[in-house]
Design an enzyme around this catalytic site. Structure first.
Site, short mmCIF file in Angstrom:
data_model
loop_
_atom_site.label_atom_id
_atom_site.label_comp_id
_atom_site.label_asym_id
_atom_site.label_seq_id
_atom_site.Cartn_x
_atom_site.Cartn_y
_atom_site.Cartn_z
N SER A 1 0.83 -1.21 0.00
CA SER A 1 0.00 0.00 0.00
C SER A 1 0.86 1.25 0.00
O SER A 1 1.93 1.28 0.63
CB SER A 1 -0.90 0.03 1.23
OG SER A 1 -1.83 -1.02 1.22
N ASN B 1 -10.76 -8.46 2.75
CA ASN B 1 -11.74 -7.95 1.79
C ASN B 1 -12.80 -7.11 2.47
O ASN B 1 -13.12 -5.99 2.03
CB ASN B 1 -12.39 -9.11 1.03
CG ASN B 1 -11.41 -9.88 0.18
OD1 ASN B 1 -10.22 -9.53 0.13
ND2 ASN B 1 -11.87 -10.92 -0.49
N THR C 1 -24.67 36.95 -19.76
CA THR C 1 -24.85 35.67 -20.43
C THR C 1 -23.87 35.65 -21.60
O THR C 1 -23.62 36.68 -22.23
CB THR C 1 -26.29 35.47 -20.96
OG1 THR C 1 -26.58 36.48 -21.94
CG2 THR C 1 -27.31 35.56 -19.82
N SER D 1 4.54 38.34 -9.14
CA SER D 1 5.32 37.81 -10.25
C SER D 1 6.80 37.90 -9.93
O SER D 1 7.26 38.86 -9.31
CB SER D 1 5.01 38.60 -11.53
OG SER D 1 5.97 38.34 -12.54
N LYS E 1 2.53 43.02 -10.53
CA LYS E 1 1.48 42.01 -10.63
C LYS E 1 0.90 41.64 -9.26
O LYS E 1 1.60 41.56 -8.26
CB LYS E 1 2.00 40.74 -11.31
CG LYS E 1 2.37 40.91 -12.77
CD LYS E 1 1.16 41.23 -13.63
CE LYS E 1 0.16 40.12 -13.72
NZ LYS E 1 0.72 38.88 -14.34
N ASN F 1 -1.69 38.55 -8.49
CA ASN F 1 -2.36 37.44 -9.18
C ASN F 1 -3.32 36.69 -8.27
O ASN F 1 -3.03 36.44 -7.10
CB ASN F 1 -1.33 36.46 -9.73
CG ASN F 1 -0.40 37.09 -10.74
OD1 ASN F 1 -0.79 38.00 -11.47
ND2 ASN F 1 0.84 36.62 -10.78
N TYR G 1 -14.52 -9.57 -4.81
CA TYR G 1 -13.35 -8.73 -4.57
C TYR G 1 -12.28 -9.00 -5.62
O TYR G 1 -11.99 -10.14 -5.97
CB TYR G 1 -12.77 -8.96 -3.17
CG TYR G 1 -11.63 -8.01 -2.90
CD1 TYR G 1 -11.89 -6.69 -2.56
CD2 TYR G 1 -10.31 -8.41 -3.07
CE1 TYR G 1 -10.85 -5.79 -2.36
CE2 TYR G 1 -9.27 -7.52 -2.87
CZ TYR G 1 -9.54 -6.22 -2.52
OH TYR G 1 -8.51 -5.33 -2.35
N LYS H 1 -8.88 3.68 -2.88
CA LYS H 1 -8.21 4.51 -1.88
C LYS H 1 -7.40 5.63 -2.52
O LYS H 1 -7.41 6.77 -2.06
CB LYS H 1 -7.33 3.64 -0.97
CG LYS H 1 -8.16 2.80 0.00
CD LYS H 1 -7.34 1.82 0.77
CE LYS H 1 -7.07 0.55 0.00
NZ LYS H 1 -8.28 -0.21 -0.33
#
Length: 474
Positions: free
Chosen positions: A26, A113, A158, A280, A286, A288, A320, A328
């Site tokens: 894992s 399982n 729109t 920046s 800048k 941002n 399974y 996960k």
């Protein structure tokens, strides 16, 4: 030298190849499930005592050891080793090290399982409420800003073209409504996820743990899963969680896009607080909206995780399969992404300063009051198709003269159509336009105040749900 502890292998003549173990082990992120596996193990220990597979004394001994392991992991004094294949191997290794053969009795009547399915479900039910609270913090920021700007007129768009005036509060609350639905989706998902996989064992059910309904209640579930194969072989609850996360990511991205536009020099609607903006490395001037941009980018990960999980599921035989371990990876990435993005977005919205004067000035740019003319004519019996043509001609007249609708003189109106009487000019303000939209859900300030009041009730109910969980927490 002791061999690494595994939960399988007696029928094999050779040790696993390093390549196999590298692939099988894992990821370290999976060990966040330790508290949930311990909670499940405590419930299972009680079930084994009920079944007579453990004595009362052995059950108490295992429970005390599991509690101590949980404390040690939380304190950082106990960690998985490189040879621990997964969270289940880690905990059994430590339990056996501390208790000897008694620790090995806990595995009776269960399988990795049903453990794996259960651990992730417990984690998602817990963390789903934490994410809901993060969404609610963003909602609080939006609502606070909206309360300040119930009367503030702004241009509505729109196709990203000026359309009609709205109140800025109405625009902000449009985002609040989408986030409210996202939390409702979490609540609805949780209702379906409230079934325990424990007792399903490998796929056929357990011959020892025969009262899974008791373990289910102990872990905060409503009941066990109805079918043991479905319990270990399904991950639609993960896919559904990922859909909710992806939909939330899309809604965050749409808000981020608007904030990015609003804070631009061309719009000038808002100014971001220095603490929630970046600069920046080459252009000193800048400022941002990096939080907004990063949020848009992270939404792609959430969408990708959903696609990956659905693709992993689509061709599996129904029980399974190790393919399901992808649950996960995708779930943790979704949780981690949202846990970063939501607080940052909440802080940015909470601290932004709104330029009311710029919003008011732009609210009538681009002939956003044209619909008011057509509606005024329609209310006086002119067919709307004809009113639309008259209004279009009026806009063209204004463009030819380089003036706005609010600059029209009586002569201008009459030159286009005699039915355009001077009284129409009372409608040609942004304030009049928003006040006229006073139907349920409209942008009129009185309706927006009602929307805020209803939303407050919704958010309070969601807060209560998030706080009411009685399952295990990390």
């Amino acid at each position: 030298m002791d061999q690494p502890k595994r939960l399988w292998g007696a029928r094999f003549r050779a040790s696993p190849a390093p390549e196999l173990m590298s692939l099988s082990r894992s990821d370290s992120s999976h060990f966040r499930l330790v508290p949930y596996d311990i909670a499940s193990s405590l419930a299972h220990a009680r079930e084994l005592v009920r079944a007579g597979a453990l004595s009362e004394e052995e059950g108490a001994c295992i429970a005390a050891a599991l509690t101590a392991i949980d404390e040690d992991v939380s304190a950082g004094t106990l960690r998985p080793s490189e040879t621990d294949e997964d969270v289940h191997t880690f905990l059994e290794r430590v339990l056996v090290d501390r208790l000897g053969p008694v620790g090995g009795k806990l595995r009776a009547g269960r399988s990795r399982n049903d453990q794996a399915a259960n651990d992730l479900k417990l984690y998602l039910r817990d963390v789903g409420r934490r994410l809901a609270l993060d969404v609610l913090a963003l909602q609080d920021a939006l609502v606070t800003q909206a309360q300040r700007h119930v009367e503030t007129v702004a241009p509505g768009f729109t196709h990203l073209q000026p359309a009609q005036p709205v109140t800025f509060a109405h625009q902000l609350l449009a985002h609040s409504q989408t986030f409210a639905r996202d939390v409702e989706r979490l609540r609805d998902w949780d209702r379906r996820a409230a079934r325990s996989p424990l007792g399903a064992a490998a796929l056929a059910g357990s011959a020892i743990a025969l009262r899974p309904e008791l373990s289910a209640r102990e872990l905060g579930y409503e009941a066990p899963c109805e079918n043991s194969i479905d319990a270990v072989g399904s991950r639609d609850h993960v896919a559904e969680f990922l859909f909710v996360a992806a939909m939330l990511g899309v809604h965050l991205s749409r808000l981020a896009e608007e904030i990015f536009l609003w804070s631009s020099r061309q719009f000038g609607w808002i100014e971001l607080d220095d603490a929630y903006a970046t600069g920046s490395s080459i252009m000193p001037q800048k400022k941002n909206a990096d939080i907004a941009e990063l949020t848009r980018g992270r939404a792609a990960r959430l969408i990708g995780g959903l696609a990956a999980m659905l693709t992993a599921l689509k061709g599996l035989p129904f029980a399974y399969n190790r393919d399901l371990a992808e649950d996960k990876r995708t779930a943790f990435e979704a949780v981690d992404t949202l846990s970063l993005v939501l607080p940052a977005m909440a802080g940015m919205v909470r601290t932004m300063r709104v330029n009311v004067a710029a919003l008011k000035k732009q609210s009538t740019d681009g002939f956003t009051l044209a619909t008011e003319v057509a509606d005024w004519l329609a209310r006086r019996g002119v067919p709307f198709s004809e009113a639309h043509e008259i209004t279009g001609a009026l806009v063209r007249h204004c463009e030819d003269r380089g003036i706005g609708l609010d600059d029209l003189a009586e002569a201008d109106l009459a030159a286009v159509d005699v039915r355009l009487e001077p009284a129409i000019r009372s409608c040609l303000t942004a304030e009049a336009a928003v006040a006229a939209r006073r139907g349920y859900g409209g942008t009129a300030p009185e309706r927006v105040r009602e929307q805020l009041a209803r939303l407050a009730g919704t958010l309070e109910a969601q807060r209560e749900w998030a706080a009411a969980y009685d399952g295990p927490r990390s």
